[in-house]
Write a protein that holds these residues in place. Structure first.
Motif, PDB file in Angstrom:
ATOM      1  N   LYS A   1     -11.400  72.116  90.967  1.00 27.03           N
ATOM      2  CA  LYS A   1     -12.405  72.814  90.164  1.00 27.03           C
ATOM      3  C   LYS A   1     -13.091  71.866  89.179  1.00 27.03           C
ATOM      4  O   LYS A   1     -14.265  72.027  88.871  1.00 27.03           O
ATOM      5  CB  LYS A   1     -11.780  73.986  89.411  1.00 27.03           C
ATOM      6  N   LEU A   2     -12.342  70.894  88.692  1.00 23.92           N
ATOM      7  CA  LEU A   2     -12.902  69.915  87.767  1.00 23.92           C
ATOM      8  C   LEU A   2     -13.700  68.834  88.487  1.00 23.92           C
ATOM      9  O   LEU A   2     -14.412  68.056  87.858  1.00 23.92           O
ATOM     10  CB  LEU A   2     -11.784  69.262  86.946  1.00 23.92           C
ATOM     11  N   GLY A   3     -13.537  68.754  89.803  1.00 23.02           N
ATOM     12  CA  GLY A   3     -14.256  67.758  90.596  1.00 23.02           C
ATOM     13  C   GLY A   3     -13.632  66.380  90.558  1.00 23.02           C
ATOM     14  O   GLY A   3     -14.322  65.371  90.732  1.00 23.02           O
ATOM     15  N   VAL A   4     -12.318  66.333  90.336  1.00 25.08           N
ATOM     16  CA  VAL A   4     -11.608  65.056  90.295  1.00 25.08           C
ATOM     17  C   VAL A   4     -10.362  65.146  91.174  1.00 25.08           C
ATOM     18  O   VAL A   4      -9.905  66.232  91.512  1.00 25.08           O
ATOM     19  CB  VAL A   4     -11.198  64.670  88.843  1.00 25.08           C
ATOM     20  N   SER A   5      -9.803  63.998  91.528  1.00 26.72           N
ATOM     21  CA  SER A   5      -8.584  64.015  92.334  1.00 26.72           C
ATOM     22  C   SER A   5      -7.389  64.374  91.450  1.00 26.72           C
ATOM     23  O   SER A   5      -7.406  64.171  90.231  1.00 26.72           O
ATOM     24  CB  SER A   5      -8.352  62.654  92.992  1.00 26.72           C
ATOM     25  N   THR A   6      -6.374  64.896  92.079  1.00 20.79           N
ATOM     26  CA  THR A   6      -5.153  65.229  91.351  1.00 20.79           C
ATOM     27  C   THR A   6      -4.526  63.970  90.757  1.00 20.79           C
ATOM     28  O   THR A   6      -4.032  63.980  89.635  1.00 20.79           O
ATOM     29  CB  THR A   6      -4.145  65.942  92.279  1.00 20.79           C
TER      30      THR A   6
ATOM     31  N   PRO B   1     -12.908  61.763  79.464  1.00 19.52           N
ATOM     32  CA  PRO B   1     -13.814  62.579  78.650  1.00 19.52           C
ATOM     33  C   PRO B   1     -13.757  64.083  78.937  1.00 19.52           C
ATOM     34  O   PRO B   1     -14.106  64.882  78.067  1.00 19.52           O
ATOM     35  CB  PRO B   1     -15.202  62.016  78.975  1.00 19.52           C
ATOM     36  N   ILE B   2     -13.329  64.480  80.123  1.00 23.99           N
ATOM     37  CA  ILE B   2     -13.275  65.915  80.418  1.00 23.99           C
ATOM     38  C   ILE B   2     -11.955  66.555  79.991  1.00 23.99           C
ATOM     39  O   ILE B   2     -11.796  67.769  80.102  1.00 23.99           O
ATOM     40  CB  ILE B   2     -13.549  66.210  81.910  1.00 23.99           C
ATOM     41  N   LEU B   3     -11.032  65.742  79.494  1.00 23.62           N
ATOM     42  CA  LEU B   3      -9.737  66.286  79.082  1.00 23.62           C
ATOM     43  C   LEU B   3      -9.821  66.826  77.653  1.00 23.62           C
ATOM     44  O   LEU B   3      -9.260  66.282  76.713  1.00 23.62           O
ATOM     45  CB  LEU B   3      -8.637  65.230  79.208  1.00 23.62           C
ATOM     46  N   THR B   4     -10.519  67.934  77.527  1.00 28.05           N
ATOM     47  CA  THR B   4     -10.608  68.623  76.247  1.00 28.05           C
ATOM     48  C   THR B   4      -9.265  69.298  75.957  1.00 28.05           C
ATOM     49  O   THR B   4      -8.385  69.360  76.839  1.00 28.05           O
ATOM     50  CB  THR B   4     -11.704  69.694  76.301  1.00 28.05           C
TER      51      THR B   4
ATOM     52  N   ALA C   1      -4.996  60.349  83.977  1.00 29.84           N
ATOM     53  CA  ALA C   1      -5.762  60.582  82.745  1.00 29.84           C
ATOM     54  C   ALA C   1      -4.939  61.397  81.754  1.00 29.84           C
ATOM     55  O   ALA C   1      -4.972  61.144  80.546  1.00 29.84           O
ATOM     56  CB  ALA C   1      -7.079  61.277  83.071  1.00 29.84           C
ATOM     57  N   TRP C   2      -4.189  62.377  82.259  1.00 31.11           N
ATOM     58  CA  TRP C   2      -3.315  63.178  81.393  1.00 31.11           C
ATOM     59  C   TRP C   2      -2.312  62.268  80.691  1.00 31.11           C
ATOM     60  O   TRP C   2      -2.067  62.418  79.495  1.00 31.11           O
ATOM     61  CB  TRP C   2      -2.590  64.251  82.201  1.00 31.11           C
ATOM     62  N   CYS C   3      -1.733  61.346  81.435  1.00 31.77           N
ATOM     63  CA  CYS C   3      -0.785  60.403  80.838  1.00 31.77           C
ATOM     64  C   CYS C   3      -1.456  59.578  79.743  1.00 31.77           C
ATOM     65  O   CYS C   3      -0.881  59.373  78.670  1.00 31.77           O
ATOM     66  CB  CYS C   3      -0.210  59.468  81.898  1.00 31.77           C
TER      67      CYS C   3
ATOM     68  N   LYS D   1     -10.197  55.071  88.341  1.00 34.03           N
ATOM     69  CA  LYS D   1     -11.157  56.169  88.187  1.00 34.03           C
ATOM     70  C   LYS D   1     -10.666  57.198  87.171  1.00 34.03           C
ATOM     71  O   LYS D   1     -11.449  57.979  86.644  1.00 34.03           O
ATOM     72  CB  LYS D   1     -11.429  56.834  89.529  1.00 34.03           C
ATOM     73  N   SER D   2      -9.387  57.176  86.880  1.00 37.47           N
ATOM     74  CA  SER D   2      -8.848  58.104  85.884  1.00 37.47           C
ATOM     75  C   SER D   2      -9.479  57.877  84.512  1.00 37.47           C
ATOM     76  O   SER D   2      -9.555  58.799  83.702  1.00 37.47           O
ATOM     77  CB  SER D   2      -7.326  57.980  85.797  1.00 37.47           C
TER      78      SER D   2
END
Length: 86
Positions: free
Chosen positions: A20-25, A63-66, A31-33, A57-58
């Protein structure tokens, strides 16, 4: 066995959310890390150049990790540690 099924369901939900976010898992997870204040170092493991490129690419995902996105990830994974009550 039950725990494995629970974990697979979590990964499926996370995968659906990353879609849904348009990114790979994988990019979302790395990015979460990077965004997690409890993580001091993120070590990437890549044996091929393309894996390294995909892992990097992470940085574009950050920037989308609000806070809302971080909360959604937590609601899926339920991995946030809780401090004991003393």
């Amino acid at each position: 066995m039950v725990r494995s099924l629970e974990n697979l369901k979590k990964v499926k939900k996370l995968s659906d959310f990353s879609d849904k976010l348009g990114v790979s898992t994988a990019s979302l997870s790395i990015a979460w890390c990077l965004k997690n204040p409890n993580v001091s170092t993120v070590i990437l493991g890549a044996t091929k150049k393309q894996q390294l490129i995909d892992n990097l690419k992470s940085l574009e995902v950050l920037p989308i990790l609000t806070q809302e996105v971080m909360d959604k990830i937590e609601s899926i994974m339920k991995t946030k540690p809780t401090l004991p009550d003393f």
